[in-house]
Design a protein around this motif. Structure first.
Motif, PDB file in Angstrom:
ATOM      1  N   LEU A  40       0.548   1.497 -12.432  1.00 36.20           N
ATOM      2  CA  LEU A  40       1.600   1.176 -11.457  1.00 36.20           C
ATOM      3  C   LEU A  40       1.259   1.731 -10.082  1.00 36.20           C
ATOM      4  O   LEU A  40       1.486   1.077  -9.061  1.00 36.20           O
ATOM      5  N   GLY A  41       0.695   2.921 -10.043  1.00 40.85           N
ATOM      6  CA  GLY A  41       0.289   3.523  -8.777  1.00 40.85           C
ATOM      7  C   GLY A  41      -0.753   2.682  -8.059  1.00 40.85           C
ATOM      8  O   GLY A  41      -0.660   2.462  -6.848  1.00 40.85           O
ATOM      9  N   VAL A  42      -1.750   2.196  -8.809  1.00 40.17           N
ATOM     10  CA  VAL A  42      -2.787   1.346  -8.218  1.00 40.17           C
ATOM     11  C   VAL A  42      -2.182   0.038  -7.718  1.00 40.17           C
ATOM     12  O   VAL A  42      -2.467  -0.405  -6.607  1.00 40.17           O
ATOM     13  N   LEU A  43      -1.325  -0.582  -8.528  1.00 38.11           N
ATOM     14  CA  LEU A  43      -0.706  -1.845  -8.124  1.00 38.11           C
ATOM     15  C   LEU A  43       0.177  -1.656  -6.889  1.00 38.11           C
ATOM     16  O   LEU A  43       0.202  -2.509  -5.996  1.00 38.11           O
ATOM     17  N   ARG A  44       0.880  -0.544  -6.804  1.00 33.91           N
ATOM     18  CA  ARG A  44       1.702  -0.262  -5.613  1.00 33.91           C
ATOM     19  C   ARG A  44       0.818  -0.052  -4.391  1.00 33.91           C
ATOM     20  O   ARG A  44       1.131  -0.513  -3.299  1.00 33.91           O
ATOM     21  N   LEU A  45      -0.285   0.646  -4.570  1.00 32.31           N
ATOM     22  CA  LEU A  45      -1.233   0.855  -3.475  1.00 32.31           C
ATOM     23  C   LEU A  45      -1.739  -0.484  -2.942  1.00 32.31           C
ATOM     24  O   LEU A  45      -1.759  -0.718  -1.735  1.00 32.31           O
ATOM     25  N   VAL A  46      -2.106  -1.368  -3.850  1.00 30.54           N
ATOM     26  CA  VAL A  46      -2.592  -2.693  -3.446  1.00 30.54           C
ATOM     27  C   VAL A  46      -1.477  -3.463  -2.753  1.00 30.54           C
ATOM     28  O   VAL A  46      -1.673  -4.025  -1.671  1.00 30.54           O
ATOM     29  N   ARG A  47      -0.295  -3.471  -3.339  1.00 34.71           N
ATOM     30  CA  ARG A  47       0.837  -4.192  -2.746  1.00 34.71           C
ATOM     31  C   ARG A  47       1.138  -3.682  -1.338  1.00 34.71           C
ATOM     32  O   ARG A  47       1.352  -4.463  -0.422  1.00 34.71           O
ATOM     33  N   ASN A  48       1.114  -2.370  -1.157  1.00 34.79           N
ATOM     34  CA  ASN A  48       1.452  -1.793   0.140  1.00 34.79           C
ATOM     35  C   ASN A  48       0.350  -1.936   1.173  1.00 34.79           C
ATOM     36  O   ASN A  48       0.611  -1.828   2.367  1.00 34.79           O
ATOM     37  N   SER A  49      -0.878  -2.165   0.715  1.00 28.80           N
ATOM     38  CA  SER A  49      -2.012  -2.281   1.640  1.00 28.80           C
ATOM     39  C   SER A  49      -2.451  -3.716   1.858  1.00 28.80           C
ATOM     40  O   SER A  49      -3.236  -3.993   2.764  1.00 28.80           O
ATOM     41  N   ALA A  50      -1.960  -4.629   1.050  1.00 30.21           N
ATOM     42  CA  ALA A  50      -2.448  -6.005   1.081  1.00 30.21           C
ATOM     43  C   ALA A  50      -2.082  -6.746   2.353  1.00 30.21           C
ATOM     44  O   ALA A  50      -2.703  -7.754   2.677  1.00 30.21           O
ATOM     45  N   ASN A  51      -1.101  -6.273   3.097  1.00 27.31           N
ATOM     46  CA  ASN A  51      -0.705  -6.960   4.320  1.00 27.31           C
ATOM     47  C   ASN A  51      -1.579  -6.616   5.517  1.00 27.31           C
ATOM     48  O   ASN A  51      -1.387  -7.176   6.586  1.00 27.31           O
ATOM     49  N   PHE A  52      -2.515  -5.688   5.356  1.00 27.59           N
ATOM     50  CA  PHE A  52      -3.412  -5.393   6.464  1.00 27.59           C
ATOM     51  C   PHE A  52      -4.328  -6.593   6.705  1.00 27.59           C
ATOM     52  O   PHE A  52      -4.808  -7.221   5.753  1.00 27.59           O
ATOM     53  N   PRO A  53      -4.598  -6.916   7.958  1.00 26.75           N
ATOM     54  CA  PRO A  53      -5.487  -8.047   8.241  1.00 26.75           C
ATOM     55  C   PRO A  53      -6.915  -7.754   7.769  1.00 26.75           C
ATOM     56  O   PRO A  53      -7.348  -6.599   7.773  1.00 26.75           O
ATOM     57  N   TYR A  54      -7.587  -8.803   7.345  1.00 23.46           N
ATOM     58  CA  TYR A  54      -8.995  -8.745   6.943  1.00 23.46           C
ATOM     59  C   TYR A  54      -9.241  -7.897   5.695  1.00 23.46           C
ATOM     60  O   TYR A  54     -10.373  -7.584   5.368  1.00 23.46           O
ATOM     61  N   GLU A  83       2.096 -10.675 -11.135  1.00 23.90           N
ATOM     62  CA  GLU A  83       1.997 -11.911 -10.358  1.00 23.90           C
ATOM     63  C   GLU A  83       2.430 -11.707  -8.912  1.00 23.90           C
ATOM     64  O   GLU A  83       1.953 -12.393  -8.014  1.00 23.90           O
ATOM     65  N   LYS A  84       3.330 -10.766  -8.675  1.00 26.35           N
ATOM     66  CA  LYS A  84       3.777 -10.477  -7.314  1.00 26.35           C
ATOM     67  C   LYS A  84       2.702  -9.754  -6.510  1.00 26.35           C
ATOM     68  O   LYS A  84       2.687  -9.824  -5.294  1.00 26.35           O
ATOM     69  N   VAL A  85       1.817  -9.037  -7.194  1.00 21.52           N
ATOM     70  CA  VAL A  85       0.793  -8.237  -6.528  1.00 21.52           C
ATOM     71  C   VAL A  85      -0.540  -8.969  -6.476  1.00 21.52           C
ATOM     72  O   VAL A  85      -1.238  -8.935  -5.466  1.00 21.52           O
ATOM     73  N   ILE A  86      -0.886  -9.646  -7.548  1.00 21.16           N
ATOM     74  CA  ILE A  86      -2.210 -10.275  -7.680  1.00 21.16           C
ATOM     75  C   ILE A  86      -2.092 -11.762  -7.369  1.00 21.16           C
ATOM     76  O   ILE A  86      -1.390 -12.494  -8.064  1.00 21.16           O
ATOM     77  N   ASN A  87      -2.802 -12.186  -6.332  1.00 16.57           N
ATOM     78  CA  ASN A  87      -2.711 -13.583  -5.883  1.00 16.57           C
ATOM     79  C   ASN A  87      -3.554 -14.545  -6.702  1.00 16.57           C
ATOM     80  O   ASN A  87      -3.193 -15.699  -6.870  1.00 16.57           O
ATOM     81  N   MET A  88      -4.695 -14.084  -7.174  1.00 12.94           N
ATOM     82  CA  MET A  88      -5.633 -14.976  -7.838  1.00 12.94           C
ATOM     83  C   MET A  88      -6.308 -14.234  -8.985  1.00 12.94           C
ATOM     84  O   MET A  88      -6.686 -13.071  -8.835  1.00 12.94           O
ATOM     85  N   GLU A  89      -6.424 -14.910 -10.114  1.00 11.21           N
ATOM     86  CA  GLU A  89      -7.097 -14.312 -11.261  1.00 11.21           C
ATOM     87  C   GLU A  89      -8.314 -15.140 -11.634  1.00 11.21           C
ATOM     88  O   GLU A  89      -8.295 -16.370 -11.542  1.00 11.21           O
ATOM     89  N   PHE A  90      -9.363 -14.446 -12.061  1.00 10.72           N
ATOM     90  CA  PHE A  90     -10.567 -15.097 -12.551  1.00 10.72           C
ATOM     91  C   PHE A  90     -10.899 -14.508 -13.914  1.00 10.72           C
ATOM     92  O   PHE A  90     -11.621 -13.513 -14.004  1.00 10.72           O
TER      93      PHE A  90
END
Length: 108
Positions: A40-54, A83-90
């Motif tokens: 959960l900590g990692v997913l929150r980190l990604v969610r909170n940082s994902a809006n940074f450009p580039y 699904e709210k955090v991860i945009n694309m899965e491979f």
């Protein structure tokens, strides 16, 4: 005193990334080796940082393990949360044990 938007850490980082115009790739491997609170900590980190450009994140994990661990950790609907955090899965296929053994023998 009133704070300027440039004094805020988020705005400072965003401004520097916009100036640099360079892609930032963040790889986080083996999430499936963490416990529920760490995942959960990692997913929150990604969610909170994902809006940074580039900025883009690449996460590697066994989805079944992560979903089960989060569910056992008390999260009601782990798949919906992810699904709210991860945009694309491979999804990648698992290697057959025989192929792995043959490849290891060749390289060793």
């Amino acid at each position: 005193p009133t704070r300027r938007s440039s004094d805020l850490p988020y705005e400072t980082i965003k401004s520097k990334l916009n100036k640099a115009q360079r892609k930032v790739l963040v790889f986080i491997d083996d999430i499936d080796r963490l416990d529920a609170s760490e995942i959960l900590g990692v997913l929150r980190l990604v969610r909170n940082s994902a809006n940074f450009p580039y900025t883009h994140f690449v996460l590697t994990y066994d989805k079944e393990y992560v979903v089960n661990t989060l569910k056992n950790g008390g999260l009601k609907d782990p798949s919906a949360y992810m699904e709210k955090v991860i945009n694309m899965e491979f999804p990648l296929p698992a290697f057959e044990k025989r192929i792995l053994c043959e490849e290891l023998e060749k390289r060793i």
